[in-house]
Every structure is written in structure tokens, then in C-alpha cells.
Write an enzyme that holds these catalytic residues in place. Structure first.
Site, mmCIF file in Angstrom:
data_model
loop_
_atom_site.group_PDB
_atom_site.id
_atom_site.type_symbol
_atom_site.label_atom_id
_atom_site.label_comp_id
_atom_site.label_asym_id
_atom_site.label_seq_id
_atom_site.Cartn_x
_atom_site.Cartn_y
_atom_site.Cartn_z
ATOM 1 N N CYS A 17 0.792 -1.233 0.000
ATOM 2 C CA CYS A 17 0.000 0.000 0.000
ATOM 3 C C CYS A 17 0.827 1.287 0.000
ATOM 4 O O CYS A 17 0.760 2.057 -0.951
ATOM 5 C CB CYS A 17 -0.947 -0.017 1.194
ATOM 6 S SG CYS A 17 -2.117 -1.378 1.116
HETATM 7 N N1 LIG Z 1 -2.756 -6.178 1.848
HETATM 8 C C1 LIG Z 1 -3.241 -5.099 2.406
HETATM 9 O O1 LIG Z 1 -2.913 -4.775 3.538
HETATM 10 C C2 LIG Z 1 -4.255 -4.241 1.683
HETATM 11 C C3 LIG Z 1 -4.985 -3.308 2.431
HETATM 12 C C4 LIG Z 1 -5.923 -2.524 1.792
HETATM 13 C C5 LIG Z 1 -6.076 -2.643 0.420
HETATM 14 N N2 LIG Z 1 -5.332 -3.514 -0.299
HETATM 15 C C6 LIG Z 1 -5.570 -3.599 -1.737
HETATM 16 O O2 LIG Z 1 -6.325 -4.779 -2.000
HETATM 17 C C7 LIG Z 1 -5.963 -5.334 -3.269
HETATM 18 C C8 LIG Z 1 -5.540 -6.772 -3.090
HETATM 19 O O3 LIG Z 1 -4.382 -6.803 -2.280
HETATM 20 P P1 LIG Z 1 -3.936 -8.089 -1.475
HETATM 21 O O4 LIG Z 1 -2.963 -7.613 -0.457
HETATM 22 O O5 LIG Z 1 -5.116 -8.879 -1.040
HETATM 23 O O6 LIG Z 1 -3.169 -8.897 -2.622
HETATM 24 P P2 LIG Z 1 -2.586 -10.391 -2.538
HETATM 25 O O7 LIG Z 1 -1.429 -10.430 -3.453
HETATM 26 O O8 LIG Z 1 -2.410 -10.799 -1.110
HETATM 27 O O9 LIG Z 1 -3.750 -11.288 -3.116
HETATM 28 C C9 LIG Z 1 -4.210 -11.172 -4.395
HETATM 29 C C10 LIG Z 1 -4.710 -12.528 -4.841
HETATM 30 O O10 LIG Z 1 -5.332 -12.333 -6.094
HETATM 31 C C11 LIG Z 1 -4.995 -13.414 -6.930
HETATM 32 N N3 LIG Z 1 -5.210 -12.954 -8.297
HETATM 33 C C12 LIG Z 1 -4.454 -12.123 -9.050
HETATM 34 N N4 LIG Z 1 -5.048 -11.898 -10.234
HETATM 35 C C13 LIG Z 1 -6.194 -12.604 -10.210
HETATM 36 C C14 LIG Z 1 -7.238 -12.774 -11.136
HETATM 37 N N5 LIG Z 1 -7.233 -12.160 -12.313
HETATM 38 N N6 LIG Z 1 -8.249 -13.604 -10.813
HETATM 39 C C15 LIG Z 1 -8.269 -14.228 -9.619
HETATM 40 N N7 LIG Z 1 -7.310 -14.099 -8.699
HETATM 41 C C16 LIG Z 1 -6.296 -13.287 -8.988
HETATM 42 C C17 LIG Z 1 -3.582 -13.752 -6.563
HETATM 43 O O11 LIG Z 1 -3.256 -15.094 -6.930
HETATM 44 C C18 LIG Z 1 -3.596 -13.549 -5.046
HETATM 45 O O12 LIG Z 1 -3.919 -14.740 -4.361
HETATM 46 C C19 LIG Z 1 -4.887 -4.413 -3.817
HETATM 47 O O13 LIG Z 1 -5.471 -3.449 -4.635
HETATM 48 C C20 LIG Z 1 -4.332 -3.753 -2.563
HETATM 49 O O14 LIG Z 1 -3.753 -2.491 -2.843
HETATM 50 C C21 LIG Z 1 -4.441 -4.344 0.308
#
Ligand SMILES: NC(=O)c1ccc[n+]([C@@H]2O[C@H](COP(=O)([O-])OP(=O)(O)OC[C@H]3O[C@@H](n4cnc5c(N)ncnc54)[C@H](O)[C@@H]3O)[C@@H](O)[C@H]2O)c1
Length: 401
Positions: A257
Site C-alpha cells: 500500500c
Molecule cells: N494487503 C493489504 O494490507 C491491503 C490493504 C488494503 C487494500 N489492499 C488492496 O487490496 C488489493 C488486493 O491486495 P492483497 O494484499 O489482497 O493482494 P494479494 O497479493 O495478497 O492477493 C491477491 C490474490 O489475487 C490473486 N489474483 C491475481 N489476479 C487474479 C485474477 N485475475 N483472478 C483471480 N485471482 C487473482 C492472486 O493469486 C492472489 O492470491 C490491492 O489493490 C491492494 O492495494 C491491500
């Protein structure tokens, strides 16, 4: 109601587990290894207990899949896929585009599509909706909404239930259905006037952190040059009961982030002819902290690191998680290697990283502490090498920021 959550990572799996209490949840992820593990009830995310997962699998309210066809019957879809930066540090919406393709190709009756992935204002209206329509074989009138995720993995005091949630639909009907959905497992819902406000608020929250972290990182360098303690000075400033918020210095920001989201805001600002000077500069200051740390370590070690055994302790970007995305430890290691140091690292939470395994805590001439997980005792870390440089501010008696 049957719902699908696309992306089963930190955000998607967390939401899935909360939602499984109320809905039939399909956790869609295109990583088959992740899907197989989830279906065995094994969580890969800190903060999501395998026990909870097993409970919902057993009750039939959760299952993971990689097959788009499994989404055909759902009534609501949440998008929770990565929104990283490209190699040249620009917003990368390819994962969102793929998620839209999955929705467009597989969901043929109208549903509510909620985006939880972080992106710049206009993404829901000008990217997600048109992309889903482009990939659909026939025109389907879906409802669209945004509800940016605020989860902080590994945090105990705030979770899905007690963290206020922003949301807005492209239409009043979309807003209403979004409210209904989240009210099942969120206590405080805050509706804003447009999806763009919700998208921008999320980016501004993290930009606020990035800019303040950069400021304190610059101040750490000033304090060192003046020969005063940055921590004592910050504690002193923090006695002011209003108008001050304490941030602490570090070797740089990591995670999905803080190093990423401000760049999304800067990009959209500049596209619209608005300045993003603070945001760009904060990013530069934070990125340069790794070099500053290595400069300090080198200066303390007779001005050279060539041939010296250096162990970097704590590779994850923050304590008690195994998340290595954008970790400042990687940049510190790059600088050390460029100066001829022989580098090893220790982090038993991360375990294996870039094909290398975590090494035991001894044998180095120099240790640089990047992240102090709870399993690491201060005594052990301080004893890891004759010279220990602390970037965390948690070890007394060591040189540091
Ligand atoms: N991690 C955090 O603390 C956090 C907090 C707030 C917001 N976010 C936002 O949330 C979103 C997701 O982040 P995250 O940390 O969960 O990511 P992550 O990498 O932990 O998880 C993403 C998952 O999506 C899967 N993926 C990727 N492309 C895909 C597709 N086309 N179809 C299906 N699955 C798919 C990946 O295999 C992975 O398991 C991002 O935009 C991030 O900025 C994250």
C-alpha cells in the site's frame, strides 16, 4: 445468497471468511496452489485462522475455485486483486483487467460488482465497467460499486467489523445493495457522494502516511547530523496534545500500500494537470533511506563494506507478517552487495526468499535490523554480531536511525 470474491489474498480471503458467516462464498483465485490449500482448510494469510476456514468449508458456506464457470450462479462479486506498479513504477491495472474478463465471460445475469482493490479515482466508472462490458458476450446491466479495503494484516485491534468502511455505487441502487451487503459484517458504513470520492479517500489515506513517514525519515537524518536523538525528540514533540501525530523513522516503506498507492494518486493528478510534488518527493526520500542506512553502516565500519559479512535481520516489510512485497530490506541488500559485502539474511517467518533460506542468527561481522518480529528476542538480536545497526528504534544501546 451466493457471492464470489475474486482474489484470495490478504484482502479477499479476509473478506471471504467474514462473509462466510452470512453467505455462500466462492473464493476465486487463479493460483491453483492457493486454491488447493484453501480447500484443504489451510490459510496462507496471517490474521485468517485455518480453523475458521475449516469451519466454513465444513458448513458448506466456503469453497475456493479457479474455474470461472463456478461463478455463473452468484448474485454479487467482490474484486480483490493486486494493483501493483509496473517495472517503471506506474499503475498496473492488468490484474483488474483479468478479473473483469473472468466476470464478463462467466456472469451472464445482472449482479452487483464491488471493487475493493485500491486504484485511482475513475477506475470503477472508466475502467472496470467498460472492461466487463467489453468481455461480456451479451450486454448485461450489472450494478457497480466501490468499497476500498482498509484491512491491516496482522493487526488485532481493528478488523472488518469495527473499521469504518467507505462505499459508493455508480447508481443509488448499487449503493443501497452495497450497504445491505456490508452491513452484515461491518458496524460502521460511510456512504460518500461518488465512487471517485471513495477511491480518492483511500489513496489519500496512504499518501498521508507516506508523506509523514518521509518527513520523519528526513528528520532522522537531520537529528543525526545535529547529534541529537530522533526518538527522544519525537517523544518530546508528541507531548503536545493536539496538532501533532507521531510517525517513526525506518529504512523505507514496504508492503502493497504505502509505497504504491501514492504513485496512483500522483499519476492521476499529473494526468489532470495538477501538481503531485509532495507525493513524488516523499517517495524519493523513502526510497533513498536504504542507501542512507548503508552509508551509516559503512561509515561506522572503517568506511568500507568490501568482503565484510553482513546479516540483514527481518526481511518482511513489517513485524509479524511474512509479506515481502516492496520490502526495504531488498534495497538495503542491493546497496550492500554493490559495495562488496557478503550478505546473508534471517527471517524465519519469511523462511525462503528468492530461492534462499533464512540463515541462523550468528556468524556475521555486521547485522542490520530491518524488522523485529515478536519471535526475535532483543538479546538474541543484539548478540547476532559485534556491530548491530538498528533501523527499528526498538533495541537499546545499538547504533541506529
Ligand atoms: N494487503 C493489504 O494490507 C491491503 C490493504 C488494503 C487494500 N489492499 C488492496 O487490496 C488489493 C488486493 O491486495 P492483497 O494484499 O489482497 O493482494 P494479494 O497479493 O495478497 O492477493 C491477491 C490474490 O489475487 C490473486 N489474483 C491475481 N489476479 C487474479 C485474477 N485475475 N483472478 C483471480 N485471482 C487473482 C492472486 O493469486 C492472489 O492470491 C490491492 O489493490 C491492494 O492495494 C491491500
Amino acid at each position: 445468497m451466493k457471492i464470489a470474491i475474486i482474489g484470495q489474498g490478504y484482502v479477499g480471503l479476509t473478506i471471504s471468511v467474514f462473509a462466510s458467516e452470512h453467505f455462500d462464498v466462492i473464493g476465486f483465485d487463479n493460483n491453483k496452489i492457493v486454491v488447493d490449500k484453501l480447500n484443504q482448510g489451510i490459510s496462507h494469510i496471517e490474521g485468517v485462522a485455518s480453523l475458521d476456514l475449516k469451519r466454513w468449508i465444513k458448513s458448506g458456506s466456503y469453497r475456493a475455485t479457479s474455474y470461472g464457470a463456478d461463478l455463473a450462479e452468484v448474485e454479487l462479486v467482490v474484486i480483490a486483486v493486486p494493483t501493483p506498479l509496473t517495472k517503471d513504477r506506474r499503475p498496473d491495472l492488468t490484474y483488474i483487467d483479468e478479473a473483469c474478463k473472468t466476470i464478463g465471460e462467466n456472469i451472464v445475469r445482472p449482479v452487483l460488482v464491488i471493487n475493493e482493490s485500491t486504484s485511482f479515482p475513475g477506475t470503477l466508472r472508466n475502467f472496470i465497467k467498460p472492461a466487463i462490458e467489453k468481455y461480456s458476450k451479451k450486454h448485461v446491466e450489472h450494478l457497480y460499486a466501490i468499497s476500498p479495503e482498509r484491512v491491516d494484516p496482522g493487526r488485532g485491534d481493528y478488523n472488518q467489523k469495527n473499521t469504518p468502511r467507505l462505499f459508493s455505487g455508480l447508481t443509488p441502487a448499487a449503493s443501497e445493495k452495497t450497504r445491505e451487503f456490508y452491513s452484515n459484517f461491518c458496524d460502521i458504513l460511510v456512504e460518500v457522494s461518488s465512487p471517485e470520492v471513495a477511491e480518492a479517500a483511500k489513496l489519500f489515506e496512504n499518501t498521508f502516511r507516506q508523506v509523514n513517514i518521509a518527513l520523519v525519515n528526513e528528520f532522522a537524518q537531520i537529528a543525526h547530523a545535529l547529534g541529537i536523538s530522533v526518538y527522544e525528540t519525537l517523544d518530546a514533540a508528541n507531548t503536545k496534545p493536539y496538532g501533532f501525530m507521531k510517525f517513526t523513522p525506518s529504512a523505507g516503506v514496504g508492503g502493497h500500500c504505502i509505497p504504491v498507492d501514492p504513485t496512483y494518486l500522483a499519476e492521476v493528478a499529473e494526468k489532470h494537470g495538477a501538481p503531485a510534488t509532495f507525493i513524488r518527493r516523499a517517495n524519493e526520500v523513502n526510497l533513498a533511506m536504504s542507501q542512507y542506512v548503508v552509508d551509516r553502516v559503512q561509515a561506522d565500519n572503517h568506511g568500507t563494506l568490501t568482503g565484510k559479512k553482513v546479516q540483514v535481520i527481518g526481511i518482511a516489510y513489517k513485524p509479524n507478517v511474512a509479506d515481502i512485497r516492496e520490502t526495504a530490506a531488498e534495497r538495503v541488500i542491493e546497496h550492500l552487495l554493490a559495495r562488496g559485502a557478503i550478505v546473508s539474511w534471517h527471517d524465519d517467518l519469511v523462511g525462503t526468499w528468492k530461492g534462499e533460506k533464512s540463515t541462523p542468527l550468528h556468524g556475521a561481522e555486521i547485522a542490520i535490523v530491518m524488522t523485529l518480529h515478536d519471535y526475535l528476542s532483543s538479546e538474541k538480536v543484539i548478540a547476532a554480531a559485534p556491530y548491530v545497526f538498528d533501523t527499528t528504534g526498538k533495541l537499546s544501546g545499538c547504533p541506529g536511525l
